[in-house]
Write a protein that holds these residues in place. Structure first.
Motif, PDB file in Angstrom:
ATOM      1  N   TRP A   1      -8.741  -0.774  12.702  1.00  0.00           N
ATOM      2  CA  TRP A   1      -9.309  -2.059  12.345  1.00  0.00           C
ATOM      3  C   TRP A   1      -9.202  -2.990  13.345  1.00  0.00           C
ATOM      4  O   TRP A   1      -8.145  -3.896  13.686  1.00  0.00           O
ATOM      5  N   PRO A   2     -10.029  -2.407  14.298  1.00  0.00           N
ATOM      6  CA  PRO A   2      -9.973  -2.886  15.738  1.00  0.00           C
ATOM      7  C   PRO A   2     -10.330  -4.599  15.879  1.00  0.00           C
ATOM      8  O   PRO A   2      -9.929  -5.365  16.918  1.00  0.00           O
ATOM      9  N   GLU A   3     -10.980  -5.016  14.966  1.00  0.00           N
ATOM     10  CA  GLU A   3     -11.409  -6.244  15.025  1.00  0.00           C
ATOM     11  C   GLU A   3     -10.289  -7.388  14.415  1.00  0.00           C
ATOM     12  O   GLU A   3     -10.803  -8.639  14.673  1.00  0.00           O
ATOM     13  N   VAL A   4      -9.458  -6.960  14.124  1.00  0.00           N
ATOM     14  CA  VAL A   4      -8.450  -7.926  13.707  1.00  0.00           C
ATOM     15  C   VAL A   4      -7.017  -8.054  14.638  1.00  0.00           C
ATOM     16  O   VAL A   4      -6.728  -6.801  15.407  1.00  0.00           O
ATOM     17  N   GLU A   5      -6.605  -9.261  14.731  1.00  0.00           N
ATOM     18  CA  GLU A   5      -5.116  -9.195  15.476  1.00  0.00           C
ATOM     19  C   GLU A   5      -4.148  -8.605  14.594  1.00  0.00           C
ATOM     20  O   GLU A   5      -4.127  -8.885  13.388  1.00  0.00           O
ATOM     21  N   VAL A   6      -3.244  -7.753  15.233  1.00  0.00           N
ATOM     22  CA  VAL A   6      -2.232  -7.046  14.256  1.00  0.00           C
ATOM     23  C   VAL A   6      -0.864  -7.545  15.037  1.00  0.00           C
ATOM     24  O   VAL A   6      -0.530  -7.456  16.402  1.00  0.00           O
ATOM     25  N   ILE A   7       0.019  -8.044  14.129  1.00  0.00           N
ATOM     26  CA  ILE A   7       1.332  -8.496  14.661  1.00  0.00           C
ATOM     27  C   ILE A   7       2.276  -7.526  13.676  1.00  0.00           C
ATOM     28  O   ILE A   7       2.220  -7.392  12.574  1.00  0.00           O
ATOM     29  N   SER A   8       3.103  -6.815  14.248  1.00  0.00           N
ATOM     30  CA  SER A   8       4.240  -5.916  13.743  1.00  0.00           C
ATOM     31  C   SER A   8       5.410  -6.632  13.406  1.00  0.00           C
ATOM     32  O   SER A   8       5.750  -7.368  14.329  1.00  0.00           O
TER      33      SER A   8
ATOM     34  N   PRO B   1      -2.661   1.389  -4.392  1.00  0.00           N
ATOM     35  CA  PRO B   1      -1.939   2.601  -4.966  1.00  0.00           C
ATOM     36  C   PRO B   1      -2.200   3.965  -4.481  1.00  0.00           C
ATOM     37  O   PRO B   1      -1.644   4.829  -5.032  1.00  0.00           O
ATOM     38  N   ASN B   2      -3.212   4.229  -3.447  1.00  0.00           N
ATOM     39  CA  ASN B   2      -3.495   5.638  -3.444  1.00  0.00           C
ATOM     40  C   ASN B   2      -3.348   6.260  -2.114  1.00  0.00           C
ATOM     41  O   ASN B   2      -3.346   7.417  -1.780  1.00  0.00           O
ATOM     42  N   ALA B   3      -2.963   5.346  -0.954  1.00  0.00           N
ATOM     43  CA  ALA B   3      -2.532   5.814   0.272  1.00  0.00           C
ATOM     44  C   ALA B   3      -1.582   6.775   0.376  1.00  0.00           C
ATOM     45  O   ALA B   3      -0.497   6.578  -0.186  1.00  0.00           O
ATOM     46  N   ARG B   4      -1.762   7.773   1.247  1.00  0.00           N
ATOM     47  CA  ARG B   4      -0.629   8.989   1.292  1.00  0.00           C
ATOM     48  C   ARG B   4      -0.291   9.075   2.866  1.00  0.00           C
ATOM     49  O   ARG B   4       0.693   9.903   2.775  1.00  0.00           O
ATOM     50  N   ASN B   5      -0.714   8.461   3.773  1.00  0.00           N
ATOM     51  CA  ASN B   5      -0.249   8.442   5.045  1.00  0.00           C
ATOM     52  C   ASN B   5      -0.642   6.961   5.795  1.00  0.00           C
ATOM     53  O   ASN B   5      -1.430   6.088   5.049  1.00  0.00           O
ATOM     54  N   THR B   6      -0.162   6.755   6.799  1.00  0.00           N
ATOM     55  CA  THR B   6      -0.515   5.728   7.520  1.00  0.00           C
ATOM     56  C   THR B   6      -2.103   5.126   7.895  1.00  0.00           C
ATOM     57  O   THR B   6      -2.521   4.080   7.431  1.00  0.00           O
ATOM     58  N   GLY B   7      -2.961   6.193   8.348  1.00  0.00           N
ATOM     59  CA  GLY B   7      -4.108   5.902   8.304  1.00  0.00           C
ATOM     60  C   GLY B   7      -4.781   5.606   7.075  1.00  0.00           C
ATOM     61  O   GLY B   7      -5.659   4.719   6.933  1.00  0.00           O
ATOM     62  N   GLU B   8      -4.589   6.122   5.990  1.00  0.00           N
ATOM     63  CA  GLU B   8      -5.079   5.851   4.735  1.00  0.00           C
ATOM     64  C   GLU B   8      -4.553   4.274   4.086  1.00  0.00           C
ATOM     65  O   GLU B   8      -5.276   3.669   3.751  1.00  0.00           O
ATOM     66  N   ASN B   9      -3.246   4.102   4.632  1.00  0.00           N
ATOM     67  CA  ASN B   9      -2.825   2.659   4.537  1.00  0.00           C
ATOM     68  C   ASN B   9      -3.577   1.419   4.911  1.00  0.00           C
ATOM     69  O   ASN B   9      -4.281   0.779   4.206  1.00  0.00           O
ATOM     70  N   ILE B  10      -4.019   1.796   6.149  1.00  0.00           N
ATOM     71  CA  ILE B  10      -5.013   0.737   6.993  1.00  0.00           C
ATOM     72  C   ILE B  10      -6.206   0.883   6.379  1.00  0.00           C
ATOM     73  O   ILE B  10      -6.868  -0.122   5.970  1.00  0.00           O
ATOM     74  N   ARG B  11      -6.985   2.049   6.212  1.00  0.00           N
ATOM     75  CA  ARG B  11      -8.407   1.951   5.591  1.00  0.00           C
ATOM     76  C   ARG B  11      -8.501   1.561   4.403  1.00  0.00           C
ATOM     77  O   ARG B  11      -9.523   1.040   4.052  1.00  0.00           O
ATOM     78  N   LEU B  12      -7.603   1.865   3.276  1.00  0.00           N
ATOM     79  CA  LEU B  12      -7.727   1.334   1.865  1.00  0.00           C
ATOM     80  C   LEU B  12      -7.421  -0.184   1.926  1.00  0.00           C
ATOM     81  O   LEU B  12      -7.900  -0.627   0.858  1.00  0.00           O
ATOM     82  N   VAL B  13      -6.295  -0.696   2.596  1.00  0.00           N
ATOM     83  CA  VAL B  13      -6.091  -1.900   2.436  1.00  0.00           C
ATOM     84  C   VAL B  13      -7.352  -2.602   3.063  1.00  0.00           C
ATOM     85  O   VAL B  13      -7.802  -3.635   2.364  1.00  0.00           O
ATOM     86  N   ARG B  14      -8.081  -2.209   4.155  1.00  0.00           N
ATOM     87  CA  ARG B  14      -9.171  -2.933   4.619  1.00  0.00           C
ATOM     88  C   ARG B  14     -10.456  -2.920   3.826  1.00  0.00           C
ATOM     89  O   ARG B  14     -11.067  -3.905   3.428  1.00  0.00           O
ATOM     90  N   ALA B  15     -10.429  -1.974   3.070  1.00  0.00           N
ATOM     91  CA  ALA B  15     -11.591  -1.649   2.048  1.00  0.00           C
ATOM     92  C   ALA B  15     -11.280  -2.571   0.807  1.00  0.00           C
ATOM     93  O   ALA B  15     -12.214  -3.317   0.370  1.00  0.00           O
TER      94      ALA B  15
ATOM     95  N   THR C   1       0.884  -1.316  -0.130  1.00  0.00           N
ATOM     96  CA  THR C   1      -0.067  -0.110   0.008  1.00  0.00           C
ATOM     97  C   THR C   1       0.817   1.278  -0.077  1.00  0.00           C
ATOM     98  O   THR C   1       1.821   1.192   0.555  1.00  0.00           O
ATOM     99  N   GLY C   2       0.406   2.290  -0.764  1.00  0.00           N
ATOM    100  CA  GLY C   2       1.355   3.491  -0.781  1.00  0.00           C
ATOM    101  C   GLY C   2       1.289   4.173  -2.316  1.00  0.00           C
ATOM    102  O   GLY C   2       1.316   3.437  -3.329  1.00  0.00           O
ATOM    103  N   ALA C   3       1.171   5.391  -2.361  1.00  0.00           N
ATOM    104  CA  ALA C   3       1.134   6.172  -3.633  1.00  0.00           C
ATOM    105  C   ALA C   3       2.548   6.761  -3.625  1.00  0.00           C
ATOM    106  O   ALA C   3       3.408   6.030  -3.589  1.00  0.00           O
TER     107      ALA C   3
END
Length: 222
Positions: free
Chosen positions: A141-148, A95-109, A58-60
């Motif tokens: 994306w609170p309903e998923v488990e996140v591993i960094s 290919p459209n996200a321009r910040n971390t919040g958009e990364n998460i929202r757009l990948v989720r969608a 994810t990322g523009a």
């Protein structure tokens, strides 16, 4: 020249920025776009180790990546993954996200639109962005488990790869400032900062490691 105190403070913050999660199999591996192709390499490594059946990059582009990645960060990451042997059908691009919040929202969608059920996310970023990425994902994306995850490396190794110690420390300081500011703006969950890490942040900020700080009222950044 970086003083011994400044380097010690930077190492403390570097360690704090990493979540120290143990990678384990997840529904998807999400590589967050940036100037660093090492994120793509780390994502592919985890995929090839069986940690996820699917990759999403994810990322523009941004002012720091436009020259190096004119087709967009996610597209260049995908090209790197294909070079490393990942089958094309296992790599999606946002290919459209321009910040971390958009990364998460757009990948989720993207994954929802693709009908892919997601229970857990292996979230790959630059080493000093792990905690910020994790906090953002937990908020959006609170309903998923996140591993960094990120490329395993020391601060000294990362500085060598960038070639600019001051810039790297500036980035560490900027990332920590955002961890303090962004929860109140609704961008991420609150992540407590231990007192020694906060003290290191203040010392580095006061020494002029400030090029990556966001503008904010003095009362919010002190």
């Amino acid at each position: 020249m970086i003083s011994e105190q400044a380097w010690a403070d930077a190492e403390l913050i570097w360690d704090f920025h990493q979540m120290h999660h143990e990678p384990r199999p997840c529904s998807v591996a999400v590589g967050l776009g940036s100037h660093d192709l090492g994120v793509a390499d780390a994502t592919v490594d985890l995929y090839q180790r069986g940690m996820a059946p699917l990759i999403v990059f994810t990322g523009a582009t941004s002012p720091t990546t436009r020259a190096r990645m004119p087709r967009g960060e996610a597209v260049h990451y995908r090209e790197r993954a294909l070079e490393l042997g990942v089958p094309p059908e296992d790599v999606l691009v946002e290919p459209n996200a321009r910040n971390t919040g958009e990364n998460i929202r757009l990948v989720r969608a993207l994954l929802e639109d693709a009908g892919r059920p997601i229970e857990s996310v292996l979230l790959i970023s630059k080493p000093y962005e792990e905690r910020r990425a994790y906090a953002t994902a937990r908020k959006l994306w609170p309903e998923v488990e996140v591993i960094s995850a990120s490329t395993p490396m020391t601060l000294a190794e990362y500085v060598d790869s960038i070639g600019d110690p001051k810039l790297v420390i500036d980035m560490l300081v900027g990332a920590l400032q955002r961890l303090q500011l962004y929860p109140d703006q609704g961008f991420m969950v609150h992540m407590p900062v231990p007192a020694p890490v906060l003290a290191a942040y203040h010392r580095l900020r006061d020494k002029g490691f400030t090029s990556r700080l966001v503008d904010t009222p003095a009362s919010q950044s002190s």
